[in-house]
Motif scaffolding. Sequence first.
Motif, PDB file in Angstrom:
ATOM      1  N   SER A  37     -12.608 -73.668   2.091  1.00  0.00           N
ATOM      2  CA  SER A  37     -12.951 -74.847   2.880  1.00  0.00           C
ATOM      3  C   SER A  37     -14.260 -74.701   3.653  1.00  0.00           C
ATOM      4  CB  SER A  37     -11.815 -75.169   3.862  1.00  0.00           C
ATOM      5  OG  SER A  37     -11.677 -74.143   4.820  1.00  0.00           O
ATOM      6  N   PHE A  38     -14.791 -73.489   3.801  1.00  0.00           N
ATOM      7  CA  PHE A  38     -16.030 -73.350   4.564  1.00  0.00           C
ATOM      8  C   PHE A  38     -17.076 -72.414   3.942  1.00  0.00           C
ATOM      9  CE2 PHE A  38     -13.033 -70.306   6.340  1.00  0.00           C
ATOM     10  CZ  PHE A  38     -13.772 -69.137   6.396  1.00  0.00           C
ATOM     11  N   VAL A  39     -16.684 -71.457   3.123  1.00  0.00           N
ATOM     12  CA  VAL A  39     -17.666 -70.532   2.548  1.00  0.00           C
ATOM     13  C   VAL A  39     -18.703 -71.259   1.687  1.00  0.00           C
ATOM     14  CG1 VAL A  39     -17.989 -68.603   0.932  1.00  0.00           C
ATOM     15  CG2 VAL A  39     -16.383 -68.397   2.818  1.00  0.00           C
ATOM     16  N   PRO A  40     -18.334 -72.259   0.888  1.00  0.00           N
ATOM     17  CA  PRO A  40     -19.387 -72.960   0.139  1.00  0.00           C
ATOM     18  C   PRO A  40     -20.483 -73.531   1.051  1.00  0.00           C
ATOM     19  CG  PRO A  40     -17.249 -73.498  -0.774  1.00  0.00           C
ATOM     20  CD  PRO A  40     -16.990 -72.735   0.500  1.00  0.00           C
ATOM     21  N   SER A  41     -20.088 -74.048   2.202  1.00  0.00           N
ATOM     22  CA  SER A  41     -21.072 -74.557   3.159  1.00  0.00           C
ATOM     23  C   SER A  41     -21.912 -73.419   3.733  1.00  0.00           C
ATOM     24  CB  SER A  41     -20.358 -75.308   4.286  1.00  0.00           C
ATOM     25  OG  SER A  41     -21.268 -75.704   5.278  1.00  0.00           O
ATOM     26  N   TYR A  42     -21.278 -72.294   4.022  1.00  0.00           N
ATOM     27  CA  TYR A  42     -22.006 -71.129   4.526  1.00  0.00           C
ATOM     28  C   TYR A  42     -23.025 -70.646   3.495  1.00  0.00           C
ATOM     29  CZ  TYR A  42     -18.751 -70.366   8.477  1.00  0.00           C
ATOM     30  OH  TYR A  42     -18.026 -70.476   9.622  1.00  0.00           O
ATOM     31  N   LEU A  43     -22.661 -70.694   2.230  1.00  0.00           N
ATOM     32  CA  LEU A  43     -23.571 -70.267   1.172  1.00  0.00           C
ATOM     33  C   LEU A  43     -24.731 -71.245   1.021  1.00  0.00           C
ATOM     34  CD1 LEU A  43     -20.916 -69.120  -1.453  1.00  0.00           C
ATOM     35  CD2 LEU A  43     -22.431 -67.629  -0.116  1.00  0.00           C
ATOM     36  N   SER A  44     -24.429 -72.535   1.000  1.00  0.00           N
ATOM     37  CA  SER A  44     -25.496 -73.520   0.812  1.00  0.00           C
ATOM     38  C   SER A  44     -26.442 -73.602   2.007  1.00  0.00           C
ATOM     39  CB  SER A  44     -24.911 -74.909   0.498  1.00  0.00           C
ATOM     40  OG  SER A  44     -24.203 -75.413   1.610  1.00  0.00           O
ATOM     41  N   ASN A  45     -25.976 -73.216   3.189  1.00  0.00           N
ATOM     42  CA  ASN A  45     -26.818 -73.206   4.391  1.00  0.00           C
ATOM     43  C   ASN A  45     -27.386 -71.818   4.694  1.00  0.00           C
ATOM     44  OD1 ASN A  45     -26.748 -75.988   5.464  1.00  0.00           O
ATOM     45  ND2 ASN A  45     -24.541 -75.615   5.461  1.00  0.00           N
ATOM     46  N   ALA A  46     -27.245 -70.898   3.745  1.00  0.00           N
ATOM     47  CA  ALA A  46     -27.782 -69.530   3.848  1.00  0.00           C
ATOM     48  C   ALA A  46     -27.244 -68.759   5.051  1.00  0.00           C
ATOM     49  CB  ALA A  46     -29.305 -69.547   3.843  1.00  0.00           C
ATOM     50  N   ILE A  47     -26.044 -69.107   5.494  1.00  0.00           N
ATOM     51  CA  ILE A  47     -25.382 -68.329   6.539  1.00  0.00           C
ATOM     52  C   ILE A  47     -24.878 -67.026   5.925  1.00  0.00           C
ATOM     53  CG2 ILE A  47     -23.414 -68.266   8.130  1.00  0.00           C
ATOM     54  CD1 ILE A  47     -23.803 -71.376   8.352  1.00  0.00           C
ATOM     55  N   LEU A  48     -24.376 -67.147   4.705  1.00  0.00           N
ATOM     56  CA  LEU A  48     -23.989 -65.986   3.904  1.00  0.00           C
ATOM     57  C   LEU A  48     -24.844 -65.974   2.648  1.00  0.00           C
ATOM     58  CD1 LEU A  48     -20.065 -66.163   3.974  1.00  0.00           C
ATOM     59  CD2 LEU A  48     -21.517 -64.524   5.185  1.00  0.00           C
ATOM     60  N   GLN A  49     -25.214 -64.774   2.200  1.00  0.00           N
ATOM     61  CA  GLN A  49     -25.988 -64.648   0.968  1.00  0.00           C
ATOM     62  C   GLN A  49     -25.081 -64.742  -0.258  1.00  0.00           C
ATOM     63  OE1 GLN A  49     -28.137 -60.963   0.805  1.00  0.00           O
ATOM     64  NE2 GLN A  49     -29.709 -61.816  -0.516  1.00  0.00           N
ATOM     65  N   ASP A  50     -23.868 -64.180  -0.142  1.00  0.00           N
ATOM     66  CA  ASP A  50     -22.906 -64.154  -1.243  1.00  0.00           C
ATOM     67  C   ASP A  50     -21.518 -64.422  -0.685  1.00  0.00           C
ATOM     68  OD1 ASP A  50     -24.577 -63.050  -3.530  1.00  0.00           O
ATOM     69  OD2 ASP A  50     -24.836 -61.454  -2.046  1.00  0.00           O
ATOM     70  N   ASP A  51     -20.627 -64.867  -1.547  1.00  0.00           N
ATOM     71  CA  ASP A  51     -19.218 -64.979  -1.168  1.00  0.00           C
ATOM     72  C   ASP A  51     -18.711 -63.561  -0.942  1.00  0.00           C
ATOM     73  OD1 ASP A  51     -16.405 -65.074  -1.172  1.00  0.00           O
ATOM     74  OD2 ASP A  51     -16.354 -66.762  -2.567  1.00  0.00           O
ATOM     75  N   PRO A  52     -18.276 -63.223   0.266  1.00  0.00           N
ATOM     76  CA  PRO A  52     -17.882 -61.842   0.546  1.00  0.00           C
ATOM     77  C   PRO A  52     -16.606 -61.398  -0.170  1.00  0.00           C
ATOM     78  CG  PRO A  52     -17.386 -63.238   2.422  1.00  0.00           C
ATOM     79  CD  PRO A  52     -18.149 -64.076   1.438  1.00  0.00           C
ATOM     80  N   PHE A  53     -15.911 -62.328  -0.813  1.00  0.00           N
ATOM     81  CA  PHE A  53     -14.730 -61.956  -1.588  1.00  0.00           C
ATOM     82  C   PHE A  53     -15.064 -61.762  -3.066  1.00  0.00           C
ATOM     83  CE2 PHE A  53     -13.024 -63.868   2.217  1.00  0.00           C
ATOM     84  CZ  PHE A  53     -12.119 -62.898   2.599  1.00  0.00           C
ATOM     85  N   VAL A  54     -16.328 -62.004  -3.428  1.00  0.00           N
ATOM     86  CA  VAL A  54     -16.800 -61.775  -4.792  1.00  0.00           C
ATOM     87  C   VAL A  54     -17.693 -60.536  -4.827  1.00  0.00           C
ATOM     88  CG1 VAL A  54     -18.167 -62.734  -6.694  1.00  0.00           C
ATOM     89  CG2 VAL A  54     -16.627 -64.215  -5.382  1.00  0.00           C
ATOM     90  N   THR A  55     -18.693 -60.510  -3.945  1.00  0.00           N
ATOM     91  CA  THR A  55     -19.614 -59.388  -3.836  1.00  0.00           C
ATOM     92  C   THR A  55     -19.487 -58.798  -2.436  1.00  0.00           C
ATOM     93  OG1 THR A  55     -21.143 -60.389  -5.406  1.00  0.00           O
ATOM     94  CG2 THR A  55     -22.057 -58.703  -3.953  1.00  0.00           C
ATOM     95  N   LEU A  56     -19.284 -57.505  -2.360  1.00  0.00           N
ATOM     96  CA  LEU A  56     -19.068 -56.847  -1.082  1.00  0.00           C
ATOM     97  C   LEU A  56     -20.226 -57.087  -0.122  1.00  0.00           C
ATOM     98  CD1 LEU A  56     -16.970 -54.708   0.157  1.00  0.00           C
ATOM     99  CD2 LEU A  56     -18.906 -53.152  -0.103  1.00  0.00           C
ATOM    100  N   ASP A  57     -19.911 -57.387   1.115  1.00  0.00           N
ATOM    101  CA  ASP A  57     -20.889 -57.513   2.188  1.00  0.00           C
ATOM    102  C   ASP A  57     -21.294 -56.097   2.594  1.00  0.00           C
ATOM    103  OD1 ASP A  57     -22.324 -58.394   4.574  1.00  0.00           O
ATOM    104  OD2 ASP A  57     -20.542 -57.724   5.664  1.00  0.00           O
ATOM    105  N   THR A  58     -22.400 -55.616   2.055  1.00  0.00           N
ATOM    106  CA  THR A  58     -22.783 -54.220   2.276  1.00  0.00           C
ATOM    107  C   THR A  58     -23.265 -53.964   3.701  1.00  0.00           C
ATOM    108  OG1 THR A  58     -25.006 -54.627   1.395  1.00  0.00           O
ATOM    109  CG2 THR A  58     -23.331 -53.822  -0.148  1.00  0.00           C
ATOM    110  N   GLU A  59     -23.775 -54.985   4.371  1.00  0.00           N
ATOM    111  CA  GLU A  59     -24.284 -54.787   5.731  1.00  0.00           C
ATOM    112  C   GLU A  59     -23.162 -54.678   6.761  1.00  0.00           C
ATOM    113  OE1 GLU A  59     -27.211 -57.704   6.699  1.00  0.00           O
ATOM    114  OE2 GLU A  59     -28.422 -57.219   4.955  1.00  0.00           O
ATOM    115  N   GLY A  60     -22.044 -55.296   6.526  1.00  0.00           N
ATOM    116  CA  GLY A  60     -20.929 -55.245   7.464  1.00  0.00           C
ATOM    117  C   GLY A  60     -19.792 -54.398   6.943  1.00  0.00           C
ATOM    118  N   VAL A  61     -19.075 -54.918   5.969  1.00  0.00           N
ATOM    119  CA  VAL A  61     -17.939 -54.204   5.379  1.00  0.00           C
ATOM    120  C   VAL A  61     -18.414 -52.887   4.758  1.00  0.00           C
ATOM    121  CG1 VAL A  61     -16.062 -54.348   3.691  1.00  0.00           C
ATOM    122  CG2 VAL A  61     -16.760 -56.401   4.944  1.00  0.00           C
TER     123      VAL A  61
END
Length: 133
Positions: A37-61
């Motif tokens: 419900s919100f990650v697609p918006s985060y991706l399109s607004n460049a809040i996230l570079q990738d879906d963190p459940f598809v590609t690991l968030d290397t900077e945080g996780v």
Amino acid sequence: RAALTAHEIAEEAEFFSFGSNDLTQMTFGYSRDDVGSFVPSYLSNAILQDDPFVTLDTEGVGQLIKMTVERGRDVKPNLKIGVCGEHGGDPRSVRFFANEAGLSYVSCSPFRVPIARLAAAQAAVETSSGLKP
């Protein structure tokens, strides 16, 4: 908490295995059931570079994983450390696990095994030849 106390856990553990999806949920405070419900918006607004459940968030996780590996192996240098979950079948995540985090193995769902094996082989070639992704 386990990532933060890895040095204590390693004294008794024979191995560590990260549940990367669970660690992602806990690190971000996201429920996998709600991200649609919100990650697609985060991706399109460049809040996230990738879906963190598809590609690991290397900077945080990823930093939690690296810290855990370091702390665990400070206590037990030959500690086997791996990951299970869908990130184990994502090529960029596998490259991180192998070349940056120093994991011993990845585990993933059966349909992702061919991709994971290819990604692991590519990561090994990069490491042995000194290439950077």
